[in-house]
Design a protein around this motif. Sequence first.
Motif, PDB file in Angstrom:
ATOM      1  N   UNK A   1       0.827  -1.205   0.000  1.00 26.74           N
ATOM      2  CA  UNK A   1       0.000   0.000   0.000  1.00 26.74           C
ATOM      3  C   UNK A   1       0.865   1.260   0.000  1.00 26.74           C
ATOM      4  N   UNK A   2       1.846   1.323   0.877  1.00 30.53           N
ATOM      5  CA  UNK A   2       2.719   2.499   0.965  1.00 30.53           C
ATOM      6  C   UNK A   2       3.483   2.692  -0.338  1.00 30.53           C
ATOM      7  N   UNK A   3       4.036   1.615  -0.884  1.00 30.55           N
ATOM      8  CA  UNK A   3       4.779   1.711  -2.141  1.00 30.55           C
ATOM      9  C   UNK A   3       3.864   2.157  -3.278  1.00 30.55           C
ATOM     10  N   UNK A   4       2.658   1.630  -3.321  1.00 31.63           N
ATOM     11  CA  UNK A   4       1.696   2.024  -4.356  1.00 31.63           C
ATOM     12  C   UNK A   4       1.302   3.487  -4.269  1.00 31.63           C
ATOM     13  N   UNK A   5       1.049   3.952  -3.066  1.00 36.40           N
ATOM     14  CA  UNK A   5       0.659   5.356  -2.878  1.00 36.40           C
ATOM     15  C   UNK A   5       1.814   6.285  -3.259  1.00 36.40           C
ATOM     16  N   UNK A   6       3.029   5.945  -2.859  1.00 33.80           N
ATOM     17  CA  UNK A   6       4.179   6.773  -3.220  1.00 33.80           C
ATOM     18  C   UNK A   6       4.421   6.771  -4.726  1.00 33.80           C
ATOM     19  N   UNK A   7       4.306   5.609  -5.361  1.00 32.14           N
ATOM     20  CA  UNK A   7       4.489   5.527  -6.811  1.00 32.14           C
ATOM     21  C   UNK A   7       3.405   6.324  -7.538  1.00 32.14           C
ATOM     22  N   UNK A   8       2.165   6.218  -7.095  1.00 32.13           N
ATOM     23  CA  UNK A   8       1.076   6.960  -7.718  1.00 32.13           C
ATOM     24  C   UNK A   8       1.271   8.466  -7.553  1.00 32.13           C
ATOM     25  N   UNK A   9       1.746   8.884  -6.401  1.00 30.31           N
ATOM     26  CA  UNK A   9       2.006  10.300  -6.163  1.00 30.31           C
ATOM     27  C   UNK A   9       3.104  10.818  -7.078  1.00 30.31           C
ATOM     28  N   UNK A  10       4.177  10.060  -7.199  1.00 26.76           N
ATOM     29  CA  UNK A  10       5.277  10.472  -8.068  1.00 26.76           C
ATOM     30  C   UNK A  10       4.821  10.518  -9.522  1.00 26.76           C
ATOM     31  N   UNK A  11       4.077   9.515  -9.962  1.00 16.24           N
ATOM     32  CA  UNK A  11       3.564   9.513 -11.334  1.00 16.24           C
ATOM     33  C   UNK A  11       2.586  10.662 -11.568  1.00 16.24           C
ATOM     34  N   UNK A  12       1.769  10.976 -10.576  1.00 15.14           N
ATOM     35  CA  UNK A  12       0.837  12.101 -10.698  1.00 15.14           C
ATOM     36  C   UNK A  12       1.552  13.426 -10.833  1.00 15.14           C
ATOM     37  N   UNK A  13       2.577  13.632 -10.020  1.00 14.74           N
ATOM     38  CA  UNK A  13       3.353  14.875 -10.099  1.00 14.74           C
ATOM     39  C   UNK A  13       4.076  14.953 -11.435  1.00 14.74           C
ATOM     40  N   UNK A  14       4.663  13.847 -11.871  1.00 12.75           N
ATOM     41  CA  UNK A  14       5.341  13.814 -13.159  1.00 12.75           C
ATOM     42  C   UNK A  14       4.363  14.078 -14.304  1.00 12.75           C
ATOM     43  N   UNK A  15       3.185  13.486 -14.233  1.00 12.47           N
ATOM     44  CA  UNK A  15       2.158  13.721 -15.250  1.00 12.47           C
ATOM     45  C   UNK A  15       1.713  15.177 -15.285  1.00 12.47           C
ATOM     46  N   UNK A  16       1.511  15.780 -14.130  1.00 13.92           N
ATOM     47  CA  UNK A  16       1.126  17.189 -14.072  1.00 13.92           C
ATOM     48  C   UNK A  16       2.233  18.074 -14.632  1.00 13.92           C
ATOM     49  N   UNK A  17       3.480  17.752 -14.304  1.00 13.76           N
ATOM     50  CA  UNK A  17       4.616  18.510 -14.813  1.00 13.76           C
ATOM     51  C   UNK A  17       4.681  18.417 -16.332  1.00 13.76           C
ATOM     52  N   UNK A  18       4.545  17.215 -16.857  1.00 10.33           N
ATOM     53  CA  UNK A  18       4.591  17.053 -18.317  1.00 10.33           C
ATOM     54  C   UNK A  18       3.421  17.745 -18.993  1.00 10.33           C
ATOM     55  N   UNK A  19       2.275  17.727 -18.380  1.00  3.93           N
ATOM     56  CA  UNK A  19       1.093  18.418 -18.924  1.00  3.93           C
ATOM     57  C   UNK A  19       1.350  19.921 -18.990  1.00  3.93           C
ATOM     58  N   UNK A  20       1.901  20.465 -17.929  1.00  2.18           N
ATOM     59  CA  UNK A  20       2.151  21.906 -17.877  1.00  2.18           C
ATOM     60  C   UNK A  20       3.211  22.318 -18.892  1.00  2.18           C
ATOM     61  N   UNK A  21       4.304  21.572 -19.010  1.00  2.00           N
ATOM     62  CA  UNK A  21       5.363  22.011 -19.935  1.00  2.00           C
ATOM     63  C   UNK A  21       4.974  21.811 -21.393  1.00  2.00           C
ATOM     64  N   UNK A  22       4.014  20.919 -21.702  1.00  2.00           N
ATOM     65  CA  UNK A  22       3.600  20.766 -23.083  1.00  2.00           C
ATOM     66  C   UNK A  22       2.558  21.803 -23.480  1.00  2.00           C
TER      67      UNK A  22
END
Length: 55
Positions: A32-53
């Motif tokens: 659970x902890x690993x999944x939540x951390x991975x999802x958070x990192x992917x979400x931040x990365x996705x938001x970053x990529x969305x903003x820069x594009x």
Amino acid sequence: MKSLTDIVSESFIWGVGITRPKAGKERLAAYYITGVLAATILGVLGAFLFVITRF
């Protein structure tokens, strides 16, 4: 040798200071902890990529 989920879970428990899971529930908590951390990192990365594009 500990698995990656065990290392991430133990680091999170020590770093953030959350309560240890009950005996027998360590594996589920580690996933659970690993999944939540991975999802958070992917979400931040996705938001970053969305903003820069967009700009």
